[in-house]
Scaffold this active site. Structure first.
Site: not given
Ligand code: URA
Length: 432
Positions: A82, A161, A168, A183, A187
């Site tokens: 990620h 989220d 946000r 966040s 996930k």
């Protein structure tokens, strides 16, 4: 319990309890807590941070707001990667087939671009027919059969989220370490992977502009992952200038294919190699990073990683002939050069502004519902540290409009030329 008391506690720098964090996440997700109170709490968290326990609770509560993907039927150690997001960052696209070729299942759940950052899913959709929205069952079958899939979030992954992130985005509370950590990790834990390599960006094109903040974020992400038994590590990489030479969807697929053919630009090829090697070690197919790097070089030079990319395109309904024929993807009508006004050395190419220029051409979204123009973008001919002569092209703009003077000005203002430069290292740090 009252939301106003929770806001006051965080405003006064006190630690929130598990029950209080759950009250906020559940209440905001079911609509019982209004935006103005949620915004006040987010801003208090932004200024006053969270303890490790608070971060872990926030992550787990957001995770438990939805479903978890069960990948246990896929054999082997599943490894994902990620990135915290960047400009020209197409790393996932060559990385996933490389790692899958070595025999590690890569179940990758990716996102779309917003603002100046590009998204892996948008890039893949430049390939005619490519489907990123497939069912969880199809996803699991594909990873079992060919070793990889790159898709959008299925069904109901961390719905809390989605709401909190949208708030946000409009309350200037995106770049908060506890909020980003909650966040991302909610996930990633929900996606069911066994191990995870995090690419935390630092520099002008990153959420974390300073290296110190990027390290703090990387440590928070790794700690949360390890607390739930996920084997995790992070690489801190440079995002001061765009990665590779291209920004834009079709252009980035072309660059991906070039990387897999062994002709990719130096910086992105290096980052792909570093991240893939870390994934191969986490997936226990190599004992050392050197051994893993050899494997990466081998599957690129023997064409097997490219073949794996082709298999993925076909499995997800895409036209794999794009690998040999780039004209099958959407292309812009005009190619416009931006010549340098002076001679010298490139000192700065501000990543976020180049990302914004690509977005303004139509390659990205200013708001969630915008449609993408896949063919547009920017191809850099020079990177920081390169010499340029007056009149020589700095970059090519791929545009569907001839009238782009403002975009040209924006690009020019964000490329600085001087006598000498100090290019930044690509890899700033590794956090185990
Ligand atoms: N990516 C995410 O998924 N969440 C954030 O908060 C920031 C980047």
């Amino acid at each position: 319990m009252r939301m106003v008391d929770i806001i006051q506690k965080k405003r006064d720098k006190e630690e929130l309890t598990k029950e209080e964090i759950e009250f906020f996440v559940k209440g905001y997700t079911d609509g019982s807590i209004p935006d103005y109170q949620a915004s006040a709490l987010l801003m208090s968290i932004y200024f006053n941070d969270m303890t490790d326990d608070e971060k872990a609770t926030l992550t787990m509560t957001m995770l438990n707001s939805g479903d978890k993907v069960d990948l246990s039927s896929i054999k082997g150690i599943k490894v994902d990667k990620h990135s915290t997001g960047g400009v020209g960052d197409k790393t996932s696209l060559p990385l996933a087939p490389i790692v899958a070729t070595v025999g590690i299942p890569v179940p990758m759940i990716s996102g779309r671009g917003l603002g100046h950052t590009g998204g892996t899913l948008d890039k893949l959709e430049a390939i005619p027919g490519f489907k990123v929205e497939i069912s969880e069952e199809e996803f699991i079958n594909q990873v079992s059969n060919i070793g990889l899939a790159i898709i959008g979030a299925t069904g109901n992954i961390a719905p809390a989220d989605k709401n909190i992130y949208a708030l946000r985005d409009v309350t200037s509370t995106v770049d908060s370490i506890p909020l980003i950590a909650g966040s991302i990790m909610s996930k990633k834990i929900a996606s069911g992977t066994d191990a995870l390599v995090l690419d935390v960006k630092t520099g002008s094109g990153a959420f974390m502009k300073s290296e110190e903040k990027a390290k703090e974020l990387a440590n928070a992400l790794v700690k949360i992952g390890k607390s739930v038994g996920m084997n995790c590590m992070a690489v801190i990489s440079d995002m001061n200038q765009p990665l590779g030479n291209t920004v834009g969807n079709t252009l980035e697929i072309e660059e991906t294919i070039e990387i897999l053919k062994g002709h990719g630009p130096k910086d992105i090829t290096e980052l792909v190699t570093v991240l893939a090697s870390q994934m191969i070690v986490l997936g226990e197919k190599a004992e050392s990073l050197d051994e893993a790097k050899e494997m990466v070089n081998q599957v690129i030079s023997n064409g097997k990683a490219l073949e794996k990319f082709k298999q993925m395109i076909e499995a997800q309904g895409g036209d794999s002939r794009v690998i040999e024929d780039y004209t099958l993807m959407p292309h812009a009508k005009y190619k416009i050069e931006l010549p340098s006004l002076e001679s010298g050395e490139i000192q700065v190419i501000t990543a976020d502004e180049i990302g914004i220029a690509s977005m303004l051409l139509g390659g990205g979204r200013q708001s969630k519902d915008d449609t993408i123009d896949y063919g547009v973008g920017i191809e850099l001919h020079k990177k920081v540290g390169d010499q340029v002569s007056e009149g020589e092209s700095l970059l090519t703009i791929y545009s569907n409009s001839e009238y782009i003077d403002e975009i040209k000005d924006l690009l020019r203002q964000n490329i600085k030329i001087g006598e000498s430069s100090t290019p930044k290292e690509l890899i700033h740090d590794v956090i185990q």
